[in-house]
Design a protein around this motif. Structure first.
Motif, short mmCIF file in Angstrom:
data_model
loop_
_atom_site.label_atom_id
_atom_site.label_comp_id
_atom_site.label_asym_id
_atom_site.label_seq_id
_atom_site.Cartn_x
_atom_site.Cartn_y
_atom_site.Cartn_z
N ARG A 424 0.83 -1.21 0.00
CA ARG A 424 0.00 0.00 0.00
C ARG A 424 0.87 1.26 0.00
N GLU A 425 1.91 1.26 0.82
CA GLU A 425 2.78 2.45 0.90
C GLU A 425 3.46 2.71 -0.44
N ILE A 426 3.91 1.67 -1.11
CA ILE A 426 4.59 1.84 -2.40
C ILE A 426 3.62 2.32 -3.47
N LEU A 427 2.39 1.81 -3.44
CA LEU A 427 1.41 2.18 -4.46
C LEU A 427 0.92 3.62 -4.31
N GLN A 428 1.02 4.19 -3.11
CA GLN A 428 0.56 5.56 -2.93
C GLN A 428 1.72 6.54 -2.77
N ARG A 429 2.92 6.08 -3.03
CA ARG A 429 4.11 6.92 -2.89
C ARG A 429 4.12 8.00 -3.97
N GLU A 430 4.52 9.18 -3.61
CA GLU A 430 4.68 10.29 -4.55
C GLU A 430 6.10 10.83 -4.45
N PRO A 431 6.80 11.06 -5.56
CA PRO A 431 6.33 10.78 -6.92
C PRO A 431 6.23 9.28 -7.16
N ARG A 432 5.40 8.91 -8.09
CA ARG A 432 5.12 7.50 -8.38
C ARG A 432 6.38 6.82 -8.92
N THR A 433 6.65 5.63 -8.43
CA THR A 433 7.77 4.84 -8.93
C THR A 433 7.33 3.99 -10.12
N VAL A 434 8.24 3.82 -11.08
CA VAL A 434 7.92 2.97 -12.23
C VAL A 434 8.31 1.51 -11.96
N LEU A 435 8.92 1.25 -10.81
CA LEU A 435 9.29 -0.13 -10.44
C LEU A 435 8.63 -0.49 -9.10
N GLY A 465 -0.06 -1.55 -26.39
CA GLY A 465 -0.77 -0.70 -25.45
C GLY A 465 -0.30 -0.82 -24.02
N GLN A 466 0.64 -1.75 -23.74
CA GLN A 466 1.14 -1.87 -22.37
C GLN A 466 2.10 -0.72 -22.06
N ALA A 467 2.02 -0.22 -20.82
CA ALA A 467 2.87 0.90 -20.43
C ALA A 467 4.34 0.53 -20.48
N GLY A 468 4.66 -0.75 -20.16
CA GLY A 468 6.06 -1.15 -20.12
C GLY A 468 6.75 -1.10 -21.46
N ALA A 469 5.97 -1.08 -22.54
CA ALA A 469 6.57 -1.04 -23.88
C ALA A 469 6.90 0.40 -24.30
N ASP A 470 6.48 1.38 -23.55
CA ASP A 470 6.72 2.79 -23.86
C ASP A 470 8.19 3.12 -23.57
N PRO A 471 8.95 3.63 -24.59
CA PRO A 471 10.37 3.97 -24.36
C PRO A 471 10.58 4.93 -23.20
N ALA A 472 9.65 5.86 -23.01
CA ALA A 472 9.79 6.81 -21.90
C ALA A 472 9.73 6.10 -20.56
N VAL A 473 8.85 5.09 -20.46
CA VAL A 473 8.75 4.31 -19.23
C VAL A 473 10.02 3.50 -19.00
N GLN A 474 10.59 2.98 -20.09
CA GLN A 474 11.83 2.20 -19.97
C GLN A 474 12.98 3.07 -19.48
N ILE A 475 13.03 4.32 -19.94
CA ILE A 475 14.07 5.25 -19.49
C ILE A 475 13.89 5.56 -18.00
N GLU A 476 12.64 5.80 -17.60
CA GLU A 476 12.38 6.04 -16.19
C GLU A 476 12.74 4.81 -15.35
N GLY A 477 12.54 3.63 -15.92
CA GLY A 477 12.93 2.41 -15.22
C GLY A 477 14.43 2.34 -15.00
N ALA A 478 15.20 2.73 -16.01
CA ALA A 478 16.67 2.74 -15.86
C ALA A 478 17.09 3.70 -14.77
N ARG A 479 16.48 4.88 -14.73
CA ARG A 479 16.80 5.85 -13.68
C ARG A 479 16.46 5.28 -12.30
N ALA A 480 15.34 4.58 -12.24
CA ALA A 480 14.93 3.99 -10.96
C ALA A 480 15.93 2.94 -10.49
#
Length: 516
Positions: A424-435, A465-480
């Motif tokens: 619950r804590e991770i799902l409501q964390r701000e800013p939202r984590t991509v991992l 249509g999956q979010a994980g396939a979005d290049p921007a999401v993949q970049i945010e994942g690398a930063r995470a």
């Protein structure tokens, strides 16, 4: 006058007869309270002479009488014991397998003393289990206590130690079962030599009476022969009747959004679970009513709890399902993924039977939109060759070293109730984590080990249509990943600290080189 006198005499005589009957009934009850019936279901023409000799050597409690009630047992032990129970007026009944030899001559006296002290105790045995295995077979449980001497193998089987004079259990074994209250045996369900014992303990539990295993320094009985065969018909009957009482509730959480075709397949895979005590929490935030219309076909299934609220965001939808979960364990099933039929049973078994496990996962396979298996490099092969317990610290370093989620997405795992607050804590964390899944695993693995099952028990669907396939999401994942490496490196020392900082630097350098 004569008529009045005769009526008075008849009334007096009737009162005396009623008083005599009441006294006789009271005397019978008193005699029954001081009586022990030893009940044996005979499988052959006569009881073994060694068995009868062991009974003759038993110490008889002071003031008690004992009787042997012998019944034919070929039609099933539940039916035989029910017949014998009806035939005896004894308060204390000891149902014993004819292949058992009693090693402690004071056993019956100990049982009676225990019953006299504990009115809440319905049934006593010499071995049993605190938690039932999900397949319903008590002998498969690792939470067993008590011991047994195996005559043919000349060895003692010792399960967990019994604490104190007696220790409460969910069910005792049918080698020896002593009662101080008569309850009908479920001969309507069981016709063999298995499951009747656990069922009887659960019948006592339904009436507020406990079952316990007697304390013992050494085995109290010896057993000649093989254990009770677990027939499949009996197992199915047992689980159909008692699963919701004997097994922990597992909550399957299904957030869904406008994917009714995929969602229906996912829901059917949840309903097909071999585990018999589940609830399915469906939280629908679709802005259309296609899923709501689909759910009408499942309205009669009491396992399913459906709500529709289009105002929820994606993460609020995840949390809404989590907040409504009542299970001892819980697992997500996203609307485009699938479960293997045995997923919950195998994972619940691992969680309930192993101490120190933070959570359970398994190998998962990737599938395409049509359900075909994909060779996905992201999934890769299992990290271990066989089902294994991986120390929590080792699993943490495995995640961070490769920056790859070998544990899997939320659909892949089964979590204990205590993990709800972390999720619950991770799902409501701000800013939202991509991992969110990886960050959850890292926190949970600080508290215990990972149980990894090498068989594929879930299927992760890959489609447009999956979010994980979005290049921007993949970049945010690398930063995470870089952030997680730095956070962990701050807690380390030596070469491990150095390596984690270098890996974080490398990720960030590559992102800068790409202008990200």
């Amino acid at each position: 006058m004569n008529k009045e006198k005769r009526d008075a005499e008849m009334e007096e005589q009737g009162a005396r007869m009623l008083e005599d009957e009441q006294q006789e009934t009271q005397q019978e009850e008193q005699r029954a309270d001081k009586k022990i019936a030893v009940i044996v279901a005979r499988q052959g023409e006569a009881l073994p002479s060694e068995f009868l000799m062991s009974l003759r050597l038993m110490e008889q409690p002071a003031g008690f009488t004992m009787e042997l009630v012998e019944v034919e047992g070929r039609a099933g032990l539940a039916a035989a014991y029910g017949q014998a129970m009806e035939a005896s007026t004894a308060k204390y009944k000891i149902y014993i397998d004819e292949r058992v030899r009693i090693l402690d001559s004071s056993l019956f006296a100990r049982i009676v003393r225990l019953f006299e002290k504990r009115a809440d105790l319905g049934l006593v045995g010499i071995s049993g289990t605190k938690i039932l295995s999900p397949d319903g077979i008590a002998f498969h449980s690792t939470r067993r206590i008590g011991s047994l001497r195996l005559a043919e193998e000349a060895r003692t089987v010792s399960w967990g130690r019994v604490l104190g004079e007696a220790e409460d259990v969910l069910a005792v074994d049918g080698f020896l079962m002593a009662t101080q209250v008569d309850l009908p045996w479920r001969e309507d369900l069981f016709h063999g030599a298995a499951f009747f014992d656990a069922a009887q303990c659960l019948e006592f539990r339904r009436r507020g009476l406990r079952s316990a295993v007697l304390g013992q320094e050494e085995p109290l009985v010896e057993f000649l022969g093989e254990s009770f065969p677990a027939d499949e018909a009996g197992r199915r009957a047992f689980l159909a009747e008692y699963a919701t009482e004997a097994l922990p509730l597992v909550s399957i959480l299904m957030p869904t959004h406008e994917r009714p075709e995929f969602f229906k397949l996912a829901l059917e895979s949840a309903l097909a679970q071999t585990y018999r005590h589940i609830e399915i929490i469906v939280s629908d935030n679709s802005e259309d009513d296609r899923t709501e219309e689909l759910m009408k076909a499942y309205a009669a299934d009491e396992r399913i709890h459906y709500t529709h609220d289009p105002t929820l965001s994606a993460l609020q939808n995840w949390r809404a399902a989590l907040d409504r979960a009542c299970g001892e364990y819980f697992a997500y099933l996203f609307d485009d993924d699938l479960y293997a039929p045995e997923k919950i049973e195998r994972m619940a078994d691992a969680l309930s039977m192993e101490d120190g496990i933070a959570f359970v996962t398994s190998y998962r396979r990737a599938i395409d939109a049509e359900g075909n298996i994909l060779d996905d490099p992201v999934v890769g092969p299992p990290p271990v060759a066989e089902t294994s317990r991986i120390p929590g610290e080792l699993a943490i370093y495995g995640l961070l070293d490769k920056q790859a989620n070998f544990i899997g997405e939320y659909t892949t795992v089964l979590l204990p109730r205590r993990a709800k607050e972390i999720v619950r804590e991770i799902l409501q964390r701000e800013p939202r984590t991509v991992l969110p899944d990886v960050e959850c695993w890292l926190q949970l693995l600080e508290e215990g080990d990972l149980l990894y099952i090498v068989d594929p028990l879930s299927y992760f669907r890959k489609h447009e249509g999956q979010a994980g396939a979005d290049p921007a999401v993949q970049i945010e994942g690398a930063r995470a990943w870089a952030r997680l490496l730095r956070e962990r490196a701050e807690r380390e020392s030596g070469m491990r600290r150095k390596k984690m900082f270098e890996q974080a630097d490398l990720i960030e350098m590559m992102l800068r080189a790409r202008g990200r």
